[in-house]
Motif scaffolding. Structure first.
Motif, PDB file in Angstrom:
ATOM      1  N   VAL A 230       0.855  -1.186   0.000  1.00  8.28           N
ATOM      2  CA  VAL A 230       0.000   0.000   0.000  1.00  8.28           C
ATOM      3  C   VAL A 230       0.890   1.234   0.000  1.00  8.28           C
ATOM      4  N   ASP A 231       0.811   2.029  -1.053  1.00  6.09           N
ATOM      5  CA  ASP A 231       1.567   3.269  -1.178  1.00  6.09           C
ATOM      6  C   ASP A 231       0.628   4.417  -0.827  1.00  6.09           C
ATOM      7  N   PHE A 232       0.870   5.086   0.320  1.00  2.00           N
ATOM      8  CA  PHE A 232      -0.032   6.142   0.761  1.00  2.00           C
ATOM      9  C   PHE A 232      -0.056   7.327  -0.196  1.00  2.00           C
ATOM     10  N   THR A 233       1.014   7.528  -0.949  1.00  2.00           N
ATOM     11  CA  THR A 233       1.024   8.610  -1.935  1.00  2.00           C
ATOM     12  C   THR A 233       0.043   8.314  -3.057  1.00  2.00           C
ATOM     13  N   LYS A 234       0.010   7.080  -3.512  1.00  2.08           N
ATOM     14  CA  LYS A 234      -0.850   6.732  -4.636  1.00  2.08           C
ATOM     15  C   LYS A 234      -2.326   6.757  -4.275  1.00  2.08           C
ATOM     16  N   ILE A 235      -2.657   6.524  -3.003  1.00  2.00           N
ATOM     17  CA  ILE A 235      -4.073   6.559  -2.624  1.00  2.00           C
ATOM     18  C   ILE A 235      -4.467   7.916  -2.039  1.00  2.00           C
ATOM     19  N   TRP A 240      -1.296  13.798   4.847  1.00  2.00           N
ATOM     20  CA  TRP A 240      -1.479  13.834   6.306  1.00  2.00           C
ATOM     21  C   TRP A 240      -0.720  12.734   7.040  1.00  2.00           C
ATOM     22  N   ILE A 241      -0.335  11.669   6.349  1.00  6.34           N
ATOM     23  CA  ILE A 241       0.455  10.632   7.000  1.00  6.34           C
ATOM     24  C   ILE A 241       1.934  10.971   6.897  1.00  6.34           C
ATOM     25  N   GLY A 246       4.334   3.905   3.319  1.00 10.49           N
ATOM     26  CA  GLY A 246       3.578   2.784   2.786  1.00 10.49           C
ATOM     27  C   GLY A 246       3.920   1.535   3.581  1.00 10.49           C
ATOM     28  N   TYR A 247       3.194   0.446   3.330  1.00  9.40           N
ATOM     29  CA  TYR A 247       3.458  -0.794   4.061  1.00  9.40           C
ATOM     30  C   TYR A 247       2.869  -1.968   3.286  1.00  9.40           C
ATOM     31  N   ASN A 248       3.269  -3.168   3.653  1.00 15.29           N
ATOM     32  CA  ASN A 248       2.775  -4.384   3.013  1.00 15.29           C
ATOM     33  C   ASN A 248       1.571  -4.894   3.799  1.00 15.29           C
TER      34      ASN A 248
END
Length: 325
Positions: A230-235, A240-241, A246-248
């Protein structure tokens, strides 16, 4: 802040002590370290409003369902080189009882001596006072820091860093717990129907079915865990994070073929349903599904809607293992 909420402000800079706390309790991907140093499952740092020695913190973002474990006032002291021959000066902490009164009225909290020629954070335990503020917001009038010489004469503390005012020299940090379940060790399915006499009564059916489906099973993938990064930039959550980026999360994919072997970590319910489906005893008895049977938490460091920096443990974020349910 619940996951899914997007913070649309301009991301600021997290306090260094919050970054260090995150590094202490979590790996770079957010998973918890074996040695857990976090008290409760939420830590909030409030920067607040400061005017000289007066500091006020808006606590409206604190959840009403949370229990305060500990509250700290963190104040950064600077060198005070112009105090004569003194090697120490005194720091007094007051709860402001009425900020409209002149002169102000305050409730003395604590006092300590600090070195004149060194910089560093001073941490004051103010748990009882903050708990009172949260229960009754009308009592929250802020905190006053008074610096004085050992003789008792008030001292105008130096708040300059490289010639500029340090606007981030005071924080209120609250450790709390919202009562959510904490992670437990993975369950082990003992005494399942695989060892029950009921299973023996259909042993011949299982054996014959297994022979017929062995060739089919080799063509399909049975239930297993696969990577899902999960890439927080892409979603759209990178605004804010703060950490991790990101993480698996992992995902569970594959089939749950009859008969369910021990390696598929099937529940008793799934075993019974699988048998009924294979025997075509009920139209409602569908095949078991491959789903996470153990979920792990991760810790997130983020900005809330009030631009406070929060370290919070979110449960059920990582599929630890998969099974047929």
């Amino acid at each position: 802040m619940p996951l899914g909420t997007q913070w649309l402000g301009t991301i600021g800079k997290a306090p260094q002590f919050m970054m260090e706390l995150y590094d202490e309790v979590a790996e770079s991907n957010g998973t918890e370290k074996i040695t857990k140093a976090l008290e409760g499952n939420i830590v909030r740092s409030f920067q607040g409003q400061s005017s000289g020695s007066y500091h006020f913190f808006n606590l409206t973002s604190f959840g009403q369902d949370e229990r305060v474990i500990k509250a700290e006032f963190r104040w950064f002291r600077h060198m005070q080189p112009f105090v004569g021959r003194h090697h120490f000066y005194k720091v007094d902490l007051y709860e402001v009882l009425d900020n409209r009164a002149k002169p102000w009225r305050g409730n003395f909290l604590c006092s300590r001596l600090v070195p004149v020629y060194t910089n560093g954070w001073e941490v004051f335990n103010i748990t009882q006072m903050v708990t009172k503020w949260i229960l009754d917001s009308g009592t929250n009038n802020g905190i006053l820091i008074v610096t004085a010489l050992p003789s008792g004469n008030w001292l105008e503390a130096n708040t300059q860093v490289d010639g500029q005012s340090d606007k981030k020299n005071a924080y209120l940090v609250i450790y709390s717990d919202d009562g959510r379940k904490q992670f437990q060790n993975p369950p082990f399915y003992k005494g399942t129907l695989n060892s029950h006499p009921f299973h023996e009564s259909i042993e011949s059916f299982v054996t014959s079915t297994e022979r017929r489906r062995r060739s089919v099973r080799s063509l399909t993938s049975t239930c297993q865990r696969r990577n899902l990064f999960v890439d927080f930039t892409k979603i759209g959550w990178s605004g804010w994070i703060i950490s991790p980026r990101g993480y698996n999360a992992y995902s569970c994919v594959g089939s749950c073929p009859f008969p369910l072997g021990e390696g598929l970590r099937a529940t008793n319910h799934a075993t019974v349903r699988s048998i009924m489906n294979a025997l075509k005893l009920s139209q409602e008895a569908g095949k078991p599904c491959c789903v996470p049977d153990v979920l792990y938490p991760i810790s997130l460091l983020y900005f809330d809607d009030e631009e406070n920096v929060v370290l919070k443990q979110y449960d059920d974020m990582v599929a630890g293992s998969c099974g047929c349910h």
